[in-house]
Scaffold this active site. Structure first.
Site, short mmCIF file in Angstrom:
data_model
loop_
_atom_site.label_atom_id
_atom_site.label_comp_id
_atom_site.label_asym_id
_atom_site.label_seq_id
_atom_site.Cartn_x
_atom_site.Cartn_y
_atom_site.Cartn_z
N HIS A 147 8.23 15.40 -5.23
CA HIS A 147 6.83 15.19 -5.56
C HIS A 147 6.35 13.88 -4.92
CE1 HIS A 147 3.14 14.48 -7.82
NE2 HIS A 147 3.63 13.34 -8.24
N ASP A 186 -13.70 12.05 22.41
CA ASP A 186 -12.47 12.55 21.79
C ASP A 186 -11.56 11.34 21.55
OD1 ASP A 186 -10.03 14.02 21.17
OD2 ASP A 186 -11.04 15.75 22.05
N SER A 230 5.86 10.68 14.02
CA SER A 230 4.50 11.21 13.96
C SER A 230 3.49 10.11 13.62
CB SER A 230 4.44 12.33 12.92
OG SER A 230 3.13 12.54 12.49
N SER A 231 3.82 9.29 12.61
CA SER A 231 2.88 8.22 12.22
C SER A 231 2.70 7.21 13.33
CB SER A 231 3.40 7.48 10.99
OG SER A 231 3.39 8.30 9.88
N HIS A 254 8.22 -8.03 -5.21
CA HIS A 254 7.70 -7.81 -6.57
C HIS A 254 8.14 -6.45 -7.12
CE1 HIS A 254 3.67 -6.20 -4.73
NE2 HIS A 254 4.52 -5.21 -4.90
N HIS A 255 8.73 -5.62 -6.26
CA HIS A 255 9.31 -4.38 -6.76
C HIS A 255 10.74 -4.59 -7.24
CE1 HIS A 255 6.01 -1.85 -5.28
NE2 HIS A 255 5.93 -2.74 -4.32
N THR A 274 -8.65 -8.26 -2.93
CA THR A 274 -8.94 -6.98 -3.57
C THR A 274 -10.16 -7.12 -4.48
OG1 THR A 274 -6.56 -6.64 -3.57
CG2 THR A 274 -7.88 -5.06 -4.80
N LYS A 315 -13.44 -7.24 -2.58
CA LYS A 315 -13.95 -5.94 -2.17
C LYS A 315 -14.72 -5.28 -3.31
CE LYS A 315 -12.36 -3.56 1.00
NZ LYS A 315 -12.81 -4.05 2.29
N HIS A 317 5.94 -1.97 0.60
CA HIS A 317 4.68 -2.53 0.13
C HIS A 317 3.55 -2.39 1.12
CE1 HIS A 317 1.99 -4.25 -2.65
NE2 HIS A 317 1.44 -4.77 -1.58
N SER A 320 -16.80 2.40 1.18
CA SER A 320 -17.86 1.48 1.60
C SER A 320 -19.02 2.26 2.22
CB SER A 320 -17.34 0.47 2.62
OG SER A 320 -16.25 -0.24 2.07
N ARG A 351 10.83 5.41 -16.66
CA ARG A 351 10.39 6.46 -15.74
C ARG A 351 11.58 7.28 -15.27
NH1 ARG A 351 9.13 3.14 -10.15
NH2 ARG A 351 8.54 5.21 -9.44
N GLU A 381 3.27 -0.08 3.06
CA GLU A 381 2.99 1.35 2.94
C GLU A 381 1.95 1.63 1.84
OE1 GLU A 381 3.70 4.11 4.47
OE2 GLU A 381 3.04 5.54 2.94
N TYR A 392 -0.43 -0.17 0.97
CA TYR A 392 -1.76 -0.52 1.48
C TYR A 392 -2.20 0.43 2.59
CZ TYR A 392 -2.17 -4.14 -1.77
OH TYR A 392 -2.29 -4.77 -2.96
N TRP A 430 11.81 8.81 -4.82
CA TRP A 430 11.16 8.66 -3.51
C TRP A 430 11.50 7.31 -2.90
CZ3 TRP A 430 7.41 5.52 -1.13
CH2 TRP A 430 6.84 4.52 -1.95
C1 HEM Z 1 -4.16 -5.90 -7.00
C2 HEM Z 1 -3.36 -5.29 -6.26
C3 HEM Z 1 -1.95 -4.86 -6.65
C4 HEM Z 1 -0.97 -5.57 -7.26
C5 HEM Z 1 -1.05 -7.01 -7.73
C6 HEM Z 1 0.17 -4.70 -7.38
C7 HEM Z 1 1.38 -5.04 -7.95
C8 HEM Z 1 2.45 -4.20 -8.11
C9 HEM Z 1 3.72 -4.56 -8.65
C10 HEM Z 1 4.09 -5.96 -9.12
C11 HEM Z 1 4.51 -3.45 -8.66
C12 HEM Z 1 5.96 -3.36 -9.10
C13 HEM Z 1 6.08 -2.97 -10.50
C14 HEM Z 1 7.49 -2.72 -10.93
O1 HEM Z 1 8.17 -1.86 -10.31
O2 HEM Z 1 7.90 -3.34 -11.90
C15 HEM Z 1 3.73 -2.38 -8.13
C16 HEM Z 1 4.18 -1.09 -7.98
C17 HEM Z 1 3.54 -0.15 -7.22
N1 HEM Z 1 2.29 -0.27 -6.66
FE1 HEM Z 1 1.05 -1.85 -6.83
N2 HEM Z 1 -0.14 -3.49 -6.86
C18 HEM Z 1 -1.42 -3.56 -6.40
C19 HEM Z 1 -2.10 -2.55 -5.76
C20 HEM Z 1 -1.54 -1.37 -5.37
C21 HEM Z 1 -2.17 -0.43 -4.49
C22 HEM Z 1 -3.53 -0.60 -3.87
C23 HEM Z 1 -1.30 0.58 -4.35
C24 HEM Z 1 -1.43 1.85 -3.54
C25 HEM Z 1 -2.47 2.43 -3.17
C26 HEM Z 1 -0.15 0.30 -5.14
C27 HEM Z 1 0.93 1.15 -5.24
C28 HEM Z 1 2.06 0.87 -5.94
C29 HEM Z 1 3.17 1.76 -6.05
C30 HEM Z 1 3.31 3.13 -5.37
C31 HEM Z 1 4.11 1.13 -6.86
C32 HEM Z 1 5.42 1.70 -7.40
C33 HEM Z 1 6.47 1.94 -6.44
C34 HEM Z 1 7.67 2.54 -7.14
O3 HEM Z 1 8.45 1.79 -7.73
O4 HEM Z 1 7.83 3.77 -7.09
N3 HEM Z 1 -0.32 -0.90 -5.76
N4 HEM Z 1 2.47 -2.85 -7.79
CU LIG Z 2 4.06 -3.52 -3.88
#
Ligand code: HEM
Ligand SMILES: [Cu+2]
Lengths: 382, 528
Positions: free
Chosen positions: B77, B106, B170-171, B303-304, B329, B332, B254, B269, B451, B256, B258, B142
Site C-alpha cells: 500500500h 511539447d 523513470s523518475s 527526525h525519522h 511552510t 506559504k 525526507h 496557488s 503502527r 522524497e 517534499y 515501505w
Molecule cells: C511542517 C512540516 C513538517 C514537519 C515539521 C514534519 C515532521 C515530521 C517528523 C518529525 C516525522 C517523523 C515522525 C516519527 O517517525 O516519529 C515525520 C514523518 C513523516 N512525514 Fe512529516 N513533517 C512535515 C511535513 C510533511 C510533509 C509535507 C509530508 C509529505 C507530503 C510529510 C510526510 C511524512 C511522512 C510520509 C512521514 C512518515 C514516514 C514513515 O515513517 O513512514 N511530512 N514528519
Molecule cells: Cu521527514
C-alpha cells in the site's frame, strides 16, 4: 449551498475544540499518558504546550481564512482588491513564526537534556529484542529470563472471549525496584525491535550490534504495559512489554529467588534424566518457545517455517538437530537458542520433537540428554 | 501577464491510431494522459490494499488475513501510493501543463518522455507480481529497514529491488526532461521570476528527484549486495551497521516527502488565485519558500530516527532544523490566506479541494511540528500519531492537490465541463470521510497504538471501527470520481478557452483552445 458552507465553516472551527476537549479527559484513551516518572510528566507538559500553541495559531489562521471566504464571496458582490505583495507583511510573519519556534525550542531542549542521561544506573538491565519476545538480564546478578506474550491463540482467533489485557500480558514481566535509578541497555538479537513503555516515556530501538541506553526512576509500585514499536516481522504486534515496579525488599526477594532458580538449573544438568521427564519438560518448552512458528502440531508454515514432522533431521540426524538448536540458522528466523537457554531445556525440547508426532516411531527416536549438550559445547569450545 | 497567440493547425500531425498511439507516442499530452491513468489505476489497487488493512483492523483479533499477509498489504500500500500514485500523477500533470504554461509545443525530450512512462508499468508489474509468488511480496514496510529487508526478507525482495531501480530510472529521466524543458523552451519574455508557480514547483521538485533518487538506488543496491553477494553493509554480524541503512534511506526519504508536496503547492496557488480573482499574494516569497523548503529538506532526515540512539547534539540539531522547515511552510499558508483576503471568491470544485488542502495540510503541518519535538517524539514515534500526520499531509495534502488539478484542468484537456453538482458531491463525501478516517488516528496514536499492527488491545477498538468506516466511505467515494472523470471525457458543456472567468490573464494555458491543439504552441507566444 450557503447552508452547507456554514456547516463546513462550523466544522473546521470546532475541530480544534473537539480535539482539545477530548484531549483533556482523564482517560488516556485519547491522549498521551501523563505517566509516572518525572521525565514522562515533563514530556506530557511539553506535548500539551506545543499542542496549545498549534491550536492558537490554527484558530487565528483558520479564522482569518474562513472569515475571508465568507466576507469576500462573489455571490455577495465582492470585488477583488488590487494588491499582490507586501514586503513588510512577509517579513513580519516570517519573524513572528521564528519567534514562536524559539519559544517552543527552549522548553523542548530543556526536557530533552533531562530525558537524555546515560549515567550508570543502580540497577542495570540488558534488554534484548528477539523475534518475537523480549529477554531481560539483570547485569549485576547475572540472571535473566524471556518474557513471552501470554494471550492465547484462541483469544486472537476469536474462539474464546478476549481478556481485559488482551495482547498486553506476558508470562513473566520485567521486575524493577521503585525509587531506584534503573538503566536499560537495549539491543536486538535478529532484526530491529523497539522497547516502549509509555508510562516511563522510554522508547529505544533494539538494534543488532548496538547497545542503546535509556533509564527510568519509578516512584510508585505498579504494572506498566508497553509494546514493540519497530516492525520486526510477523509477530510484531504480539511481543508486548510488561514491567512490574515493586518496593525494594520485594525486588531483592525476587532476585534472590531467580538466583536460586538459576543455581538449581545448573544442578539439573548433571542429574540423570528419564525419557518421560525430558518429554514433559520439552513439551512445555516447545509450547512457549517453538509453537509460534513451527505450530503446535509441528507442521510449521512452509516455506517460511519448516515442518518438523517426518523431517530427515528430526528423525535421523540428532547431531544436526543439536547444532541447529545451538547455533540457529543463518538468514532465517530460527534463533540460536543455545545462547539463551539451559542445557536441560535444549536437550528436553530436542528429545520431545524427536518423539512427538510419530517422529519417534518412524525415525531413530534418539534421546538427547543435557550431558549431550554439555559435550557439544565442549567440542565447540575446543 | 498578457499574451499574443497565433495558432495554426497542422492537420497532418494528429495522433496515430489505435494502440500504437499510446505505445509509441512522444506527445506530451498523450504521455501526460498515460501517466494520469496509470496513477488512477494504481490508486484503486493501493486503495484496495488499504481496504484489506482496514477490514482486518475493524475489530480486535485476527479475522480476515494473517499477519504475514497484513504486512505485505501495509508495505505494498505504502509503496504503491508513494511511487505509483502521487509521483506519477504529478509527472502526468507536469507533462500536460508545463509546455502549455511556458508556451512550448511539447517537452524537450519526447522520446525520453515515452521511455520514462513505459518503465513504470514494468516496475509495478514486477512489484505486484511478487504478491502471487509462493513466498509472498515485500513485507517489511515501505521504509524497508534492514536487516528485516535483507537477512530476514523473503527472496522476492530481489524483485522489489529491481522494481525500485526501474522506478528510480523513470523518475530521473522524467526530471531531466522537465528541467531541460523549463530552461530551454520558455516563451520569449518569460523570465524565471515570471514563471507560473506550478512550473517553479516542478523545477525545484525535479532537482530534488535528481539529487535523491540515486541515493535510493544506492541503498537498494547495498541491500542487493548484502543479500546475494555476501557483503555486510547492514549486517551487524559481519561488522556492518543497520543504522546506516536508515541514514541513507531517510537522506532520500525526507526530500522524497517534499517531492510529494511541492507540485501540489504550485497547483493550489493557481487555483486559489483563479477563484479569488486576484493574483497570488507574495509570488516571490512563494518561490523563495519552496526553494528554502527544498534546501532544508536535505538536513532534517534524522527526525525519522530520533529513537535509534543518537548523541544529544545530534538529536537537538535535527530537532532545530526540522522546526526551521515550519517557517517557509507557514509562509506559504499565510500567502494563500492573504490571496483569498479581499478577493472575489467562488467555490467551484477545484477551489473547494484547494481550501480543504490549505486547512487540512496545515493540520498535518502542526502534527509535523509536534513530531519534531524530540522528547515528545519518543512518545509519538511509530504510533498511529505518525500515521495521522503523514496521511494528513499526503491525502488531503498531495492527493487533494492532484484531484483539484484534475477538476481545474479537465475542461481544458477535454474541452468539456465536468458536472459541477457531482463534483461538489464528490468533494463533500471525500472531505468528510478523509477526516473520519484520519483524525481519530491522532487519538489512538497518542493513547499508545503502534503502527503496522495487525491486531491491537481492546481500548483502541472504538476508534479503529470508526476509522475503518471512514476508510470504506473514502474508498467508495473515489469510484464517484472515476465516474465523473469518464463522464467529462465523453460529454459535457463545451468549455471556453479561458474556462474559468478571468483565467485568461493568469496563464498561457488559458489562451489555447479547449481542448488544446495536438502540439500546444506551434508559435511561441510573447510574454510581457
Ligand atoms: C511542517 C512540516 C513538517 C514537519 C515539521 C514534519 C515532521 C515530521 C517528523 C518529525 C516525522 C517523523 C515522525 C516519527 O517517525 O516519529 C515525520 C514523518 C513523516 N512525514 Fe512529516 N513533517 C512535515 C511535513 C510533511 C510533509 C509535507 C509530508 C509529505 C507530503 C510529510 C510526510 C511524512 C511522512 C510520509 C512521514 C512518515 C514516514 C514513515 O515513517 O513512514 N511530512 N514528519
Ligand atoms: Cu521527514
Amino acid at each position: 449551498m450557503a447552508y452547507i458552507r456554514k456547516v463546513f465553516t462550523g466544522f473546521i472551527l470546532v475541530l480544534p475544540l473537539i480535539f482539545s476537549s477530548l484531549i483533556y479527559s482523564e482517560s488516556s484513551d485519547y491522549n498521551m499518558p501523563i505517566g509516572v516518572t518525572d521525565v514522562s510528566e515533563s514530556i506530557f507538559g511539553l506535548h500539551m504546550l506545543i499542542f496549545w500553541i498549534c491550536v492558537v495559531i490554527g484558530v487565528i489562521v483558520f479564522s482569518i481564512m474562513f472569515w475571508s471566504l465568507w466576507k469576500y464571496r462573489k455571490s455577495k458582490g465582492a470585488v477583488a482588491a488590487d494588491f499582490d505583495d507586501n514586503f513588510w507583511l512577509e517579513i513580519g510573519w516570517t519573524v513572528a513564526a521564528t519567534l514562536v519556534l524559539v519559544w517552543m525550542a527552549v522548553p523542548s531542549t530543556q526536557v530533552m537534556v533531562e530525558a537524555y542521561d546515560d549515567a550508570e544506573g543502580e540497577i542495570n538491565i540488558l534488554i534484548t529484542g528477539h523475534q518475537w519476545k523480549w529477554h531481560y538480564e539483570y547485569l549485576e546478578d547475572e540472571v535473566g529470563f524471556f518474557s513471552n506474550l501470554s494471550t492465547s491463540q484462541e483469544q486472537i482467533d476469536g474462539e474464546v472471549p478476549k481478556g481485559e489485557f488482551y495482547l498486553r500480558e506476558v508470562d513473566e514481566p520485567l521486575v524493577i525496584p521503585t525509587n531506584t535509578r534503573v538503566r536499560f541497555l537495549i539491543t536486538g538479537n535478529d532484526v530491529i525491535h523497539s522497547w516502549w513503555v509509555p508510562d516511563f516515556a522510554v522508547k529505544q530501538d533494539a538494534i543488532p550490534g548496538f547497545i542503546n541506553t535509556a533509564w527510568t526512576n519509578v516512584p510508585e509500585p505498579g504494572i506498566f504495559r508497553g509494546a514493540c514499536t519497530e516492525l520486526c516481522g510477523i509477530k510484531h504486534a504480539f511481543m508486548p512489554v510488561v514491567v512490574r515496579a515493586v518496593e525494594r525488599e520485594e525486588f531483592d526477594a525476587f532476585i534472590a529467588e531467580k538466583v536460586a532458580l538459576a543455581e538449581e538449573e545448573r544442578m539439573l544438568t548433571s542429574k540423570v534424566w528419564t525419557k518421560d521427564e525430558l518429554m514433559a519438560r520439552g513439551e512445555s518448552f516447545y509450547a512457549t518457545n517453538c509453537a509460534a512458528c513451527h505450530q503446535a502440531n509441528g507442521q510449521g508454515i512452509p516455506p517460511v517455517f519448516p515442518s518438523l514432522v517426518g523431517s530427515q533431521i528430526t528423525m535421523f540426524d540428532s547431531n544436526k538437530h543439536i547444532e541447529i538448536l545451538m547455533e540457529g540458522v543463518q538468514g532465517s528466523a530460527m534463533a540460536a537458542f543455545g545462547e539463551s537457554y539451559s542445557e536441560v531445556d535444549i536437550a528436553s525440547v530436542i528429545t520431545y520433537t524427536r518423539q512427538a508426532w510419530s517422529n519417534g516411531e518412524k525415525g531413530d527416536g534418539v534421546i538427547v540428554t543435557p550431558q549431550d549438550i554439555v559435550a557439544y559445547k565442549n567440542r565447540i569450545d575446543l | 501577464m498578457s499574451t499574443v497567440v497565433e495558432s495554426h493547425d497542422h492537420g497532418h500531425h494528429g495522433p496515430a491510431k489505435g494502440l500504437s498511439r499510446w505505445l509509441f507516442t512522444t506527445n506530451h499530452k498523450d504521455i501526460g494522459t498515460l501517466y494520469l491513468w496509470f496513477s488512477f489505476i494504481m490508486l484503486f489497487i493501493g486503495g484496495a490494499m488499504a481496504m484489506v488493512i482496514r477490514a482486518e483492523l475493524f475489530q480486535p483479533g485476527l479475522q480476515i488475513v494473517q499477519p504475514e499477509f497484513f504486512n505485505q498489504m501495509t508495505t505494498n500500500h505504502g509503496l504503491i501510493m508513494v511511487f505509483g500514485v502521487i509521483m506519477p500523477a504529478f509527472v502526468g500533470l507536469a507533462n500536460w501543463m508545463l509546455p502549455m504554461q511556458i508556451g512550448a509545443p511539447d517537452m524537450a525530450l519526447p522520446r525520453l518522455n515515452n521511455l520514462s512512462f513505459w518503465l513504470l508499468p514494468m516496475a509495478f508489474g514486477i512489484l505486484i507480481s511478487t504478491l502471487f509468488m509462493p513466498e509472498g511480496g515485500p513485507n517489511f514496510g515501505w521504509t524497508f529497514y534492514a536487516p528485516l529487508s535483507t537477512t530476514y526478507a523473503p527472496s522476492t525482495v530481489n524483485f522489489f529491488i529491481f522494481s525500485v531501480h526501474i522506478m528510480g530510472v523513470s523518475s530521473i529521466l522524467g526530471s531531466i526532461n522537465i528541467i531541460t524543458t523549463i530552461f530551454n523552451m520558455r516563451a520569449p519574455g518569460m523570465t524565471l521570476m515570471k514563471m507560473p508557480l506550478f512550473v517553479w514547483s516542478w523545477l525545484i521538485t525535479a532537482y530534488l528527484l535528481i539529487a535523491v533518487m540515486p541515493v535510493l538506488a544506492g541503498v537498494v543496491t547495498m541491500m542487493l549486495m548484502d543479500i546475494n553477494f555476501g557483503t555486510s553493509f547492514f549486517n551487524a554480524a559481519g561488522g556492518g551497521d543497520p543504522v546506516l541503512f536508515q541514514h541513507v534511506f531517510w537522506f532520500f526519504g525526507h526530500p522524497e516527502v517534499y517531492i510529494m508536496i511541492l507540485p501540489a503547492f504550485g497547483i493550489v496557488s493557481h487555483i486559489i488565485e483563479t477563484f479569488s480573482r486576484k493574483p497570488i499574494f507574495g509570488y516571490s516569497s512563494m518561490v523563495y519558500a519552496m526553494a528554502s523548503i527544498a534546501i532544508l529538506s536535505f538536513v532534517v532526515w534524522a527526525h525519522h530516527m530520533f529513537t535509534v540512539g543518537m548523541p544529544l547534539a545530534g538529536e537537538l540539531f535535527f530537532m532545530y532544523s526540522t522546526m526551521l522547515i515550519a517557517i517557509p511552510t507557514g509562509v506559504k499558508v499565510f500567502n494563500w490566506v492573504a490571496t483569498m483576503f479581499r478577493g472575489s471568491i467562488t467555490f467551484e470544485t477545484p477551489m473547494l479541494f484547494s481550501i480543504a488542502f490549505v486547512a487540512l495540510f496545515t493540520i498535518g503541518g502542526f502534527s509535523g511540528l509536534m513530531l519534531a519535538i524530540v522528547p515528545a517524539d519518543f512518545q509519538y514515534h511509530d504510533t498511529y500519531f505518525v500515521v495521522a500526520h503523514f496521511h494528513y499531509v499526503l491525502v488531503p495534502g498531495a492527493l487533494f492537490g492532484i484531484i483539484a488539478a484534475a477538476y481545474y484542468w479537465l475542461p481544458k484537456w477535454t474541452g468539456n465541463m465536468y458536472d459541477e453538482t457531482l463534483g461538489k458531491l464528490h468533494f463533500w463525501l471525500t472531505f468528510i470521510s478523509v477526516n473520519v478516517t484520519f483524525f481519530p488516528m491522532h487519538f489512538v496514536g497518542l493513547a499508545g497504538m503502534p503502527r503496522r499492527y495487525p491486531d491491537y488491545a481492546l481500548q483502541f477498538a472504538d476508534f479503529n471501527a470508526l476509522i475503518s468506516v471512514g476508510a470504506f466511505m473514502f474508498g467508495l467515494t473515489q469510484l464517484l470520481f472515476l465516474f465523473i472523470v469518464i463522464k467529462t471525457i465523453r460529454s459535457g458543456k463545451q468549455a471556453k478557452p479561458e474556462v474559468w472567468e478571468g483565467a485568461g490573464d493568469l496563464g498561457l494555458e488559458w489562451t489555447l483552445t479547449s481542448p488544446p491543439p495536438y502540439h500546444s504552441f506551434t508559435v511561441q507566444p510573447q510574454v510581457k
